[in-house]
Motif scaffolding. Structure first.
Motif, PDB file in Angstrom:
ATOM      1  N   TYR A 107      25.766  93.618  47.903  1.00 42.93           N
ATOM      2  CA  TYR A 107      25.968  93.970  46.749  1.00 42.93           C
ATOM      3  C   TYR A 107      25.103  94.445  45.354  1.00 42.93           C
ATOM      4  O   TYR A 107      25.854  94.425  44.429  1.00 42.93           O
ATOM      5  N   THR A 108      23.894  93.749  45.833  1.00 46.03           N
ATOM      6  CA  THR A 108      23.058  93.443  44.291  1.00 46.03           C
ATOM      7  C   THR A 108      23.310  95.209  43.602  1.00 46.03           C
ATOM      8  O   THR A 108      23.163  94.959  43.117  1.00 46.03           O
ATOM      9  N   GLN A 141      25.881  95.531  41.414  1.00 48.31           N
ATOM     10  CA  GLN A 141      26.245  94.496  40.197  1.00 48.31           C
ATOM     11  C   GLN A 141      26.311  94.956  38.276  1.00 48.31           C
ATOM     12  O   GLN A 141      27.449  93.831  38.430  1.00 48.31           O
ATOM     13  N   THR A 151      29.096  89.963  43.299  1.00 48.87           N
ATOM     14  CA  THR A 151      28.041  90.033  43.757  1.00 48.87           C
ATOM     15  C   THR A 151      27.607  88.338  44.293  1.00 48.87           C
ATOM     16  O   THR A 151      27.195  88.215  44.674  1.00 48.87           O
TER      17      THR A 151
END
Length: 179
Positions: free
Chosen positions: A49-50, A53, A60
């Motif tokens: 999920y970066t 962010q 994250t």
């Protein structure tokens, strides 16, 4: 004692004041710390999920920790500017969890006293209603139950919970983020 507890401090920048207790660990993004800390530091890699962010904030790091760190029986998270009121003297979790299922920050009693007011003021309220519909549709939680939760505001993602409940929480939030 607390050999079975880790509390991760989520940060994206240097900070000076922090607990001096070995249950605390620093969890940070790639190359953002310059200070020398006397706590273990986990550097979040580029996780699932970066890329979002800035929208889902600490989540994250929670997801990354759940996938990449061998977690103890109890796991906690806090923010680099907001800690538990037991700062350095963490109570024995074996005693705390005899009478509690989860430890969270007390609900806030301010002008922004519930989730609707908080989202209206600091976020996009339309996003909240999208999330609300996803929770209803994806998990079958009634709008009446969701509305009961809307009367509270427990900000800052500060909690301690058993690792299995943490796994359930990460899975629940992941399903909403993906949707």
């Amino acid at each position: 004692m607390n050999e079975n507890l880790d509390i991760f401090i989520c940060t994206h920048k240097d900070f000076k004041d922090y607990p001096r207790n070995p249950v605390y660990k620093i969890l940070t993004g790639h190359n953002c710390l310059n200070n020398t800390y006397d706590l273990p530091i986990y550097e979040e890699g580029y996780g699932k999920y970066t890329y979002i962010q800035k929208y889902v904030n600490e989540f994250t790091r929670m997801h990354w920790a759940s996938e990449n760190i061998t977690l103890k029986d109890y796991v906690g998270f806090c923010h680099y500017t907001r800690f538990f009121n037991f700062y350095d003297n963490v109570p024995d979790v074996n005693i705390l969890f005899k009478t509690h299922d989860i430890i969270v920050k007390k609900p806030t009693h301010t002008a922004l006293g519930n989730i609707i007011q908080q989202y209206t003021t600091y976020h996009n309220i339309g996003d909240y209603y999208i999330i609300r519909n996803i929770i209803h549709d994806l998990h079958g939680i009634s709008y009446a139950d969701i509305e009961r939760c809307e009367n509270y505001l427990i900000p800052c993602n500060i909690f301690i919970m058993p690792v299995n409940k943490f796994g359930e929480y990460v899975k629940f939030v992941s399903s909403i983020v993906v949707e």
